[in-house]
Scaffold this active site. Structure first.
Site, PDB file in Angstrom:
ATOM      1  N   ASN A  18       0.870  -1.177   0.000  1.00  0.00           N
ATOM      2  CA  ASN A  18       0.000   0.000   0.000  1.00  0.00           C
ATOM      3  C   ASN A  18       0.904   1.224   0.000  1.00  0.00           C
ATOM      4  O   ASN A  18       1.459   1.589   1.030  1.00  0.00           O
ATOM      5  CB  ASN A  18      -0.903  -0.035   1.251  1.00  0.00           C
ATOM      6  CG  ASN A  18      -1.725   1.240   1.380  1.00  0.00           C
ATOM      7  OD1 ASN A  18      -1.824   2.029   0.438  1.00  0.00           O
ATOM      8  ND2 ASN A  18      -2.322   1.434   2.549  1.00  0.00           N
ATOM      9  N   LYS A  20       0.117   4.276  -0.457  1.00  0.00           N
ATOM     10  CA  LYS A  20      -0.515   5.515   0.039  1.00  0.00           C
ATOM     11  C   LYS A  20      -0.212   6.658  -0.941  1.00  0.00           C
ATOM     12  O   LYS A  20      -0.142   6.419  -2.134  1.00  0.00           O
ATOM     13  CB  LYS A  20      -0.053   5.794   1.469  1.00  0.00           C
ATOM     14  CG  LYS A  20      -0.213   4.552   2.340  1.00  0.00           C
ATOM     15  CD  LYS A  20       0.001   4.768   3.798  1.00  0.00           C
ATOM     16  CE  LYS A  20      -0.182   3.446   4.537  1.00  0.00           C
ATOM     17  NZ  LYS A  20      -0.120   3.596   5.982  1.00  0.00           N
ATOM     18  N   HIS A 107      -9.757   1.343   4.770  1.00  0.00           N
ATOM     19  CA  HIS A 107      -8.444   1.577   5.392  1.00  0.00           C
ATOM     20  C   HIS A 107      -8.611   2.610   6.506  1.00  0.00           C
ATOM     21  O   HIS A 107      -9.371   3.572   6.370  1.00  0.00           O
ATOM     22  CB  HIS A 107      -7.426   2.063   4.350  1.00  0.00           C
ATOM     23  CG  HIS A 107      -6.037   2.091   4.903  1.00  0.00           C
ATOM     24  ND1 HIS A 107      -5.577   3.126   5.692  1.00  0.00           N
ATOM     25  CD2 HIS A 107      -5.026   1.196   4.833  1.00  0.00           C
ATOM     26  CE1 HIS A 107      -4.333   2.865   6.068  1.00  0.00           C
ATOM     27  NE2 HIS A 107      -3.982   1.691   5.554  1.00  0.00           N
ATOM     28  N   GLU A 109      -6.896   5.036   7.447  1.00  0.00           N
ATOM     29  CA  GLU A 109      -6.653   6.452   7.086  1.00  0.00           C
ATOM     30  C   GLU A 109      -7.882   7.037   6.397  1.00  0.00           C
ATOM     31  O   GLU A 109      -8.188   8.216   6.549  1.00  0.00           O
ATOM     32  CB  GLU A 109      -5.392   6.562   6.219  1.00  0.00           C
ATOM     33  CG  GLU A 109      -4.140   6.417   7.083  1.00  0.00           C
ATOM     34  CD  GLU A 109      -2.937   5.804   6.390  1.00  0.00           C
ATOM     35  OE1 GLU A 109      -2.882   5.805   5.144  1.00  0.00           O
ATOM     36  OE2 GLU A 109      -2.054   5.294   7.108  1.00  0.00           O
ATOM     37  N   GLU A 179      -5.629  -4.473  10.714  1.00  0.00           N
ATOM     38  CA  GLU A 179      -4.592  -3.460  10.883  1.00  0.00           C
ATOM     39  C   GLU A 179      -4.885  -2.635  12.129  1.00  0.00           C
ATOM     40  O   GLU A 179      -5.667  -1.680  12.081  1.00  0.00           O
ATOM     41  CB  GLU A 179      -4.574  -2.506   9.676  1.00  0.00           C
ATOM     42  CG  GLU A 179      -4.221  -3.184   8.374  1.00  0.00           C
ATOM     43  CD  GLU A 179      -3.657  -2.181   7.381  1.00  0.00           C
ATOM     44  OE1 GLU A 179      -2.527  -2.400   6.924  1.00  0.00           O
ATOM     45  OE2 GLU A 179      -4.312  -1.180   7.084  1.00  0.00           O
ATOM     46  N   GLY A 185       2.332   2.631  10.576  1.00  0.00           N
ATOM     47  CA  GLY A 185       3.279   3.721  10.351  1.00  0.00           C
ATOM     48  C   GLY A 185       3.992   4.181  11.615  1.00  0.00           C
ATOM     49  O   GLY A 185       4.638   5.223  11.624  1.00  0.00           O
ATOM     50  N   SER A 224       3.224  -1.783  10.336  1.00  0.00           N
ATOM     51  CA  SER A 224       4.676  -1.843  10.524  1.00  0.00           C
ATOM     52  C   SER A 224       5.274  -3.222  10.232  1.00  0.00           C
ATOM     53  O   SER A 224       6.184  -3.668  10.940  1.00  0.00           O
ATOM     54  CB  SER A 224       5.055  -1.372  11.936  1.00  0.00           C
ATOM     55  OG  SER A 224       4.634  -0.039  12.136  1.00  0.00           O
TER      56      SER A 224
HETATM   57  P1  PGA Z   1       2.688   0.525   7.571  1.00  0.00           P
HETATM   58  O1  PGA Z   1       1.233   0.744   6.875  1.00  0.00           O
HETATM   59  O2  PGA Z   1       3.224  -0.776   7.034  1.00  0.00           O
HETATM   60  O3  PGA Z   1       3.508   1.713   7.116  1.00  0.00           O
HETATM   61  O4  PGA Z   1       2.464   0.491   9.030  1.00  0.00           O
HETATM   62  C1  PGA Z   1       0.338  -0.311   6.719  1.00  0.00           C
HETATM   63  C2  PGA Z   1      -0.956   0.174   6.118  1.00  0.00           C
HETATM   64  O5  PGA Z   1      -1.408   1.284   6.444  1.00  0.00           O
HETATM   65  O6  PGA Z   1      -1.587  -0.536   5.314  1.00  0.00           O
END
Ligand code: PGA
Length: 265
Positions: A18, A20, A107, A109, A179, A185, A224
């Site tokens: 992903n 983003k 997601h 976000e 998640e 992140g 992460s």
């Molecule tokens: P990350 O993001 O691996 O940077 O923690 C995962 C995601 O948001 O799908």
């Protein structure tokens, strides 16, 4: 695009990048040129699957750059309406036209920064019914929710919002991504045990709602994930892949991570 259902695929690991709001179309093509050869010698499509979700402008160029590689294409989002006056939005038909294999829905976000509630996410799931694009439904609790002991309740409610509108056809192509918001992140990865506990609870709900179809549903972990922790997470019984943000932006690191799932098979 593949019209294979989950029972035909058989829960082989699925590793999804992903990106983003990162990487331009030219950067995405350069990524593919470096990434694809590192996976070529491995049993992509039979022992594991890999998909990349770039930003919209890179979908077309990346599709072309991935041609012949068996690496699949995913979208990060779409609008639930069929078409119309929605300035700045992208429809599912546009993703189908580009040959997208998957689309993320829900997601965190999107939920947190763009105010998407379960109703909007359910509408997107309904739009995917009958489409060759497979949903990757993201669910997960915030830190407050975890600390107050509400994790399973939150995840169950997020799942129910979509399962309530999911027909038999869509259920056979559904992918779930757990998640935890506090692990996205932040570099703070959930421990393999904690992840397995939530995945087992998700599996239980899927089986209760969908029967045998729920046994074949892939449940990815995201938050992460990096090359150093991927094997430990992927070797958990109900972890069928990973959704990877930060560690998917570098082709060498993402190739290493994707290949880690072969060690655990
Ligand atoms: P990350 O993001 O691996 O940077 O923690 C995962 C995601 O948001 O799908």
């Amino acid at each position: 695009m593949s019209d294979r259902t989950n029972d035909e695929i058989g829960r082989i690991p699925l590793i999804v990048a992903n990106w983003k709001m990162n990487l331009t179309a030219s950067e995405a093509v350069a990524f593919a040129e470096r990434f694809v050869p590192q996976l070529q010698a491995h049993a992509l499509g039979t022992r594991f699957e890999v998909a990349i979700a770039p930003a919209y402008p890179a979908l077309g160029p990346l599709r072309k750059a991935l041609e012949g590689s068996k690496i699949q294409l995913a979208a990060q989002n779409f609008h639930p309406a069929e078409a119309g006056a929605f300035t700045g939005e992208v429809s599912l038909a546009m993703l189908e036209d580009l040959g997208c294999d998957f689309a993320l829905i829900g997601h965190s976000e999107r939920r947190q920064l763009f105010g998407e509630g379960d109703d909007v996410i359910a509408a997107k799931a309904q739009r995917l019914e009958g489409s060759p694009v497979c949903p990757i439904l993201c669910v997960g609790e915030t830190l407050d929710q975890r600390e107050s002991g509400a994790t399973l309740e939150v995840v169950d409610a997020q799942l129910a919002a979509v399962l309530d509108v999911t027909g038999a056809g869509l259920a056979r192509r559904l992918v779930i991504a757990y998640e935890p918001v506090w692990a996205i992140g932040t570099g703070r990865t959930a421990t393999p045990d904690l992840v397995q506990t939530v995945h087992a609870a998700i599996r239980k709900t899927l089986v209760a709602r969908l029967g045998a179809v729920g046994q074949a549903t892939r449940i990815l972990y995201g938050g992460s994930v990096k090359p150093s922790n991927a094997s430990a997470l992927l070797s958990q019984r109900d972890v069928d892949g990973a959704l990877v943000g930060g560690a998917s932006l570098d082709p060498d690191s993402f190739a290493k991570l994707a290949l880690a799932c072969l060690e655990t098979a």
